[in-house]
Write a protein that holds these residues in place. Structure first.
Motif, PDB file in Angstrom:
ATOM      1  N   ILE A  28       0.860  -1.185   0.000  1.00 39.15           N
ATOM      2  CA  ILE A  28       0.000   0.000   0.000  1.00 39.15           C
ATOM      3  C   ILE A  28       0.895   1.232   0.000  1.00 39.15           C
ATOM      4  O   ILE A  28       2.081   1.156   0.321  1.00 39.15           O
ATOM      5  CB  ILE A  28      -0.987   0.043   1.190  1.00 39.15           C
ATOM      6  N   TYR A  29       0.321   2.349  -0.381  1.00 35.47           N
ATOM      7  CA  TYR A  29       1.051   3.608  -0.450  1.00 35.47           C
ATOM      8  C   TYR A  29       0.388   4.604   0.492  1.00 35.47           C
ATOM      9  O   TYR A  29      -0.836   4.738   0.501  1.00 35.47           O
ATOM     10  CB  TYR A  29       1.028   4.153  -1.880  1.00 35.47           C
ATOM     11  N   ILE A  30       1.219   5.302   1.284  1.00 31.76           N
ATOM     12  CA  ILE A  30       0.700   6.280   2.242  1.00 31.76           C
ATOM     13  C   ILE A  30       1.486   7.577   2.085  1.00 31.76           C
ATOM     14  O   ILE A  30       2.720   7.578   2.049  1.00 31.76           O
ATOM     15  CB  ILE A  30       0.820   5.772   3.694  1.00 31.76           C
ATOM     16  N   GLN A  31       0.736   8.668   2.032  1.00 27.52           N
ATOM     17  CA  GLN A  31       1.351   9.991   1.946  1.00 27.52           C
ATOM     18  C   GLN A  31       2.102  10.263   3.245  1.00 27.52           C
ATOM     19  O   GLN A  31       1.629   9.916   4.326  1.00 27.52           O
ATOM     20  CB  GLN A  31       0.259  11.030   1.734  1.00 27.52           C
ATOM     21  N   GLU A  32       3.277  10.884   3.146  1.00 27.17           N
ATOM     22  CA  GLU A  32       4.067  11.152   4.345  1.00 27.17           C
ATOM     23  C   GLU A  32       3.333  12.119   5.272  1.00 27.17           C
ATOM     24  O   GLU A  32       2.529  12.931   4.809  1.00 27.17           O
ATOM     25  CB  GLU A  32       5.445  11.698   3.980  1.00 27.17           C
ATOM     26  N   PRO A  33       3.593  12.027   6.586  1.00 28.26           N
ATOM     27  CA  PRO A  33       2.928  12.924   7.541  1.00 28.26           C
ATOM     28  C   PRO A  33       3.330  14.381   7.335  1.00 28.26           C
ATOM     29  O   PRO A  33       4.415  14.668   6.841  1.00 28.26           O
ATOM     30  CB  PRO A  33       3.427  12.427   8.905  1.00 28.26           C
ATOM     31  N   ASP A  34       2.454  15.275   7.725  1.00 29.89           N
ATOM     32  CA  ASP A  34       2.727  16.711   7.686  1.00 29.89           C
ATOM     33  C   ASP A  34       2.823  17.210   9.124  1.00 29.89           C
ATOM     34  O   ASP A  34       1.796  17.463   9.755  1.00 29.89           O
ATOM     35  CB  ASP A  34       1.615  17.439   6.944  1.00 29.89           C
ATOM     36  N   PRO A  35       4.032  17.330   9.672  1.00 29.64           N
ATOM     37  CA  PRO A  35       4.184  17.691  11.084  1.00 29.64           C
ATOM     38  C   PRO A  35       3.743  19.112  11.418  1.00 29.64           C
ATOM     39  O   PRO A  35       3.376  19.396  12.551  1.00 29.64           O
ATOM     40  CB  PRO A  35       5.678  17.512  11.334  1.00 29.64           C
ATOM     41  N   THR A  36       3.726  20.012  10.463  1.00 34.42           N
ATOM     42  CA  THR A  36       3.376  21.397  10.758  1.00 34.42           C
ATOM     43  C   THR A  36       1.871  21.628  10.825  1.00 34.42           C
ATOM     44  O   THR A  36       1.379  22.245  11.753  1.00 34.42           O
ATOM     45  CB  THR A  36       3.998  22.363   9.725  1.00 34.42           C
ATOM     46  N   CYS A  37       1.130  21.111   9.859  1.00 37.32           N
ATOM     47  CA  CYS A  37      -0.322  21.337   9.813  1.00 37.32           C
ATOM     48  C   CYS A  37      -1.133  20.169  10.348  1.00 37.32           C
ATOM     49  O   CYS A  37      -2.323  20.295  10.577  1.00 37.32           O
ATOM     50  CB  CYS A  37      -0.765  21.629   8.376  1.00 37.32           C
ATOM     51  N   GLU A  38      -0.495  19.010  10.515  1.00 35.72           N
ATOM     52  CA  GLU A  38      -1.162  17.792  10.973  1.00 35.72           C
ATOM     53  C   GLU A  38      -2.380  17.440  10.124  1.00 35.72           C
ATOM     54  O   GLU A  38      -3.416  17.042  10.631  1.00 35.72           O
ATOM     55  CB  GLU A  38      -1.517  17.892  12.452  1.00 35.72           C
ATOM     56  N   VAL A  43      -4.248   7.358   1.639  1.00 32.40           N
ATOM     57  CA  VAL A  43      -3.809   5.970   1.496  1.00 32.40           C
ATOM     58  C   VAL A  43      -4.291   5.458   0.145  1.00 32.40           C
ATOM     59  O   VAL A  43      -5.435   5.681  -0.246  1.00 32.40           O
ATOM     60  CB  VAL A  43      -4.389   5.088   2.632  1.00 32.40           C
ATOM     61  N   PHE A  44      -3.386   4.750  -0.556  1.00 32.20           N
ATOM     62  CA  PHE A  44      -3.683   4.211  -1.879  1.00 32.20           C
ATOM     63  C   PHE A  44      -3.396   2.715  -1.905  1.00 32.20           C
ATOM     64  O   PHE A  44      -2.505   2.224  -1.211  1.00 32.20           O
ATOM     65  CB  PHE A  44      -2.824   4.909  -2.946  1.00 32.20           C
ATOM     66  N   SER A  45      -4.130   1.986  -2.723  1.00 31.68           N
ATOM     67  CA  SER A  45      -3.930   0.544  -2.882  1.00 31.68           C
ATOM     68  C   SER A  45      -2.713   0.282  -3.755  1.00 31.68           C
ATOM     69  O   SER A  45      -2.109   1.202  -4.307  1.00 31.68           O
ATOM     70  CB  SER A  45      -5.159  -0.090  -3.524  1.00 31.68           C
ATOM     71  N   ASP A  46      -2.391  -0.998  -3.909  1.00 32.69           N
ATOM     72  CA  ASP A  46      -1.276  -1.403  -4.772  1.00 32.69           C
ATOM     73  C   ASP A  46      -1.496  -0.939  -6.211  1.00 32.69           C
ATOM     74  O   ASP A  46      -0.552  -0.609  -6.915  1.00 32.69           O
ATOM     75  CB  ASP A  46      -1.108  -2.918  -4.718  1.00 32.69           C
ATOM     76  N   GLY A  47      -2.757  -0.878  -6.631  1.00 32.62           N
ATOM     77  CA  GLY A  47      -3.087  -0.393  -7.970  1.00 32.62           C
ATOM     78  C   GLY A  47      -3.179   1.118  -8.038  1.00 32.62           C
ATOM     79  O   GLY A  47      -3.667   1.673  -9.008  1.00 32.62           O
ATOM     80  N   LYS A  48      -2.739   1.789  -6.964  1.00 39.45           N
ATOM     81  CA  LYS A  48      -2.709   3.249  -6.829  1.00 39.45           C
ATOM     82  C   LYS A  48      -4.102   3.876  -6.860  1.00 39.45           C
ATOM     83  O   LYS A  48      -4.297   5.000  -7.258  1.00 39.45           O
ATOM     84  CB  LYS A  48      -1.791   3.849  -7.867  1.00 39.45           C
ATOM     85  N   GLU A  49      -5.082   3.091  -6.387  1.00 41.02           N
ATOM     86  CA  GLU A  49      -6.453   3.568  -6.247  1.00 41.02           C
ATOM     87  C   GLU A  49      -6.606   4.195  -4.860  1.00 41.02           C
ATOM     88  O   GLU A  49      -6.185   3.615  -3.858  1.00 41.02           O
ATOM     89  CB  GLU A  49      -7.413   2.390  -6.395  1.00 41.02           C
ATOM     90  N   TYR A  50      -7.198   5.383  -4.784  1.00 43.45           N
ATOM     91  CA  TYR A  50      -7.399   6.059  -3.502  1.00 43.45           C
ATOM     92  C   TYR A  50      -8.320   5.217  -2.618  1.00 43.45           C
ATOM     93  O   TYR A  50      -9.372   4.771  -3.045  1.00 43.45           O
ATOM     94  CB  TYR A  50      -8.011   7.441  -3.731  1.00 43.45           C
TER      95      TYR A  50
END
Length: 81
Positions: A28-38, A43-50
């Protein structure tokens, strides 16, 4: 505006996320955290589907036993925690 990268993870323990069962060895693919704005992370599947958005707390829980980064060896990730 900071553009957050999306990282690749391998599932090491089954879990359900947004009515989708994530099985062992699945990617799976996960966008990196945003520590400043939280802001939530996408999250996306292996097929890059949201799939869904998750909070930083959920992301941290997943990284503690459910996922490993596909870019690192598991032994290196375990030593850094």
């Amino acid at each position: 505006m900071h553009i957050r990268s999306i990282n690749k993870y391998k599932v090491i323990k089954r879990f359900s996320l947004c009515k989708k069962m994530c099985d062992l060895s699945e990617t799976i693919y996960i966008q990196e955290p945003d520590p400043t704005c939280e802001e939530t992370q996408k999250v996306f599947s292996d097929g890059k589907e949201y799939l869904t958005d998750i909070s930083s707390d959920v992301y941290e829980c997943l990284c503690k036993g459910f996922l490993i980064s596909d870019d690192k060896k598991p032994s290196l990730q375990n030593n850094s925690q």
